[in-house]
Every structure is written in C-alpha cells, then in structure tokens.
Design a protein around this motif. Sequence first.
Motif, PDB file in Angstrom:
ATOM      1  N   VAL A 154      -5.646  15.062 -10.811  1.00 26.41           N
ATOM      2  CA  VAL A 154      -4.500  14.404 -10.191  1.00 26.41           C
ATOM      3  C   VAL A 154      -3.208  15.099 -10.620  1.00 26.41           C
ATOM      4  N   PRO A 155      -2.303  15.411  -9.691  1.00 26.65           N
ATOM      5  CA  PRO A 155      -1.056  16.102 -10.056  1.00 26.65           C
ATOM      6  C   PRO A 155      -0.073  15.168 -10.762  1.00 26.65           C
ATOM      7  N   TYR A 156      -0.293  14.968 -12.044  1.00 31.20           N
ATOM      8  CA  TYR A 156       0.600  14.141 -12.851  1.00 31.20           C
ATOM      9  C   TYR A 156       1.665  15.020 -13.513  1.00 31.20           C
ATOM     10  N   LEU A 157       2.777  14.379 -13.826  1.00 31.85           N
ATOM     11  CA  LEU A 157       3.828  15.000 -14.629  1.00 31.85           C
ATOM     12  C   LEU A 157       4.263  13.990 -15.673  1.00 31.85           C
ATOM     13  N   VAL A 158       4.477  14.456 -16.903  1.00 27.52           N
ATOM     14  CA  VAL A 158       4.934  13.581 -17.977  1.00 27.52           C
ATOM     15  C   VAL A 158       6.283  14.087 -18.463  1.00 27.52           C
ATOM     16  N   SER A 159       7.175  13.147 -18.779  1.00 25.07           N
ATOM     17  CA  SER A 159       8.505  13.521 -19.264  1.00 25.07           C
ATOM     18  C   SER A 159       8.900  12.607 -20.415  1.00 25.07           C
ATOM     19  N   TRP A 169       4.516  10.399 -14.127  1.00 27.93           N
ATOM     20  CA  TRP A 169       4.867  10.491 -12.712  1.00 27.93           C
ATOM     21  C   TRP A 169       3.661  10.983 -11.916  1.00 27.93           C
ATOM     22  N   ASP A 170       3.443  10.389 -10.747  1.00 31.93           N
ATOM     23  CA  ASP A 170       2.440  10.871  -9.799  1.00 31.93           C
ATOM     24  C   ASP A 170       3.186  11.662  -8.738  1.00 31.93           C
ATOM     25  N   LEU A 171       2.992  12.982  -8.733  1.00 35.61           N
ATOM     26  CA  LEU A 171       3.754  13.835  -7.828  1.00 35.61           C
ATOM     27  C   LEU A 171       3.378  13.645  -6.362  1.00 35.61           C
ATOM     28  N   ARG A 172       2.291  12.964  -6.111  1.00 35.41           N
ATOM     29  CA  ARG A 172       1.910  12.708  -4.726  1.00 35.41           C
ATOM     30  C   ARG A 172       2.795  11.635  -4.091  1.00 35.41           C
TER      31      ARG A 172
END
Length: 294
Positions: A154-159, A169-172
């Motif tokens: 899954v294209p996740y991003l963490v900040s 964050w879910d980039l989708r």
Amino acid sequence: MALALARGAGGEADAKRQKYTGAELVPALQEQLIHVQHVNRKSGLFGPTMLLSGHEGEVFAGEFSPDGRALATGSFDKGIYLWNVYGECENYGVLKGHANAVLEVHWKHDGTQLYSCSADKSVCVWDPESGKRLKKLNGHTAIVNSMQTSRRGVPYLVSGGDDGTTKLWDLRVRRCVHTFEHQYQILAVSFDDTAERIFSGSLDNTVLVYDMRMRDADPEVLEGHGDSITGLDVSKDGNFLATNSMDNTVRIWDVRPFAGGRNRCLRIMRGATHNFEKNLLRVRWSEKDALLAA
C-alpha cells in the motif's frame, strides 16, 4: 595523454614540431617529471569532486535517485533542485511550491515521484519529469521535520513534526488515516521493510515503534541514546535500524519482529558529530547494507 604530430603534404613532420618527438618523453617519464594517470576511474564525473552551486540558502536534504543518475536537494531557500550525477552535473530542474525551508526529500522506489517535507507544515508529492506538484498533504500544526514512504504494498507515507505527532497518510486518498501522538517533537521517521511498523525518533532521546496492526496500542520504546534522535534508516534487508543522535553516536538496533532479548541495541559507533547549529543530521545505509553514512 596523447601526442599527435602534424604532417605536411609531403608526409614530413612540420620542422617546428619535429624536435618534439616521443623520444624526449622517455627520460622525463623515467625521472617522474611527468605523471601519467594509470588508474581507471569508476565515476562518470568530469572531476573527482564536483561542486554543485545554485541554492541560495543552506542545504538541509539530499538523496540520489534509485538509478543513481540524479540527485535531489532541498534547501532553506524553499526550493528542491534536481542535478545530473554524471558529466558536468548540471542543474536540470527546480521544484517550487514550499513556503518555507525543505527539510527532507525522498525518491519513490521506481524514481517516478519525489516526496518532500517542509517547515511550512506540509508534505508534498512531485513529478520530477514535469516539475509539477501532484499533491500537498496538510494536517500538521507545526514544522514537519521528516517523512518517508513505504517500500512496497500500500502506498503509505509517514511524517513527523514539531507538533509531537507521527501521521500516517494513504497516498491513494490524499488524507491522513491515523495520527500517533507524543508529548515531544518528532525529528525523524521511517517504516520498517514491510510497512507493518513505524519508527519515530523523538526529542526525548527515544525511538517509538508503532504497530500498524494495533494502531491504538502503546508503542514499543527503544532507549539508549543520550540526546535527541535526528536520523533513522532501516537496512535494505529490513533487519536493522540505524539511528543518529545529537549525543554524537550512531546506534544499530535489531528490529526483527521476533528477536529475543530486551536490549535491541547491537552496536554503538562514534565519530559522527553534531555542532552548535543542532541541525537534523540523517543516517543512511548503503545499497547492500555494508556501509553506513552519517
């Protein structure tokens, strides 16, 4: 080095140049008056060291593209510069859109996108080919110090930011799907190899380990550093975590899910120092996990 003799129409060397023949080079070479480079360079650079000039402020972030042909740098001047790695290292692109200093940049695993976080409280997704900003993720209420994306699945991003939150964050869908809260600022974040855990380095000298499958559970805490943690990186095989701290040490932790023992710290390395500026200095594994840079 090569010498060429110009010859006239009759096939004879020009008289002025005829006195400089290869025979004169032999004594000079024997006396080591002329140095011939015999080492085959493994770099495509025009020189052993290339100075990349263009930023109008301090450079806080940099990362090579997955294919090694480009370099992205983020700066206090609010811009992200794209550079060719070989030849004359030209600056071939500038990404504008942040309203404050760019603190970290990362490439997507296939090189098709670029991610950045900034002191303007936002995270951005860029198309490095067109130079256009594709997404802007707002949600933090203070400086965003660090971000990272999942390696697969899954294209996740963490900040992580100065508001003490680690956001997933879910980039989708372009939105934050979960927020992990902490009482101190978050200075560095990363996923593990399978994106089942999130590592957050904090101002309180600890690394918080959040389980993505049990998001409301208390995090595991890695303790040992004596000052704020400014950099995190998971090894390419996913087994080890490297952390860089203002206590002037780099530590390697065993982060395998079922590793035994309470103390996961395997090694402490000294030599990478922080100065009075207290910048967020990062740490990175090499491609095959043989080396660390800090």
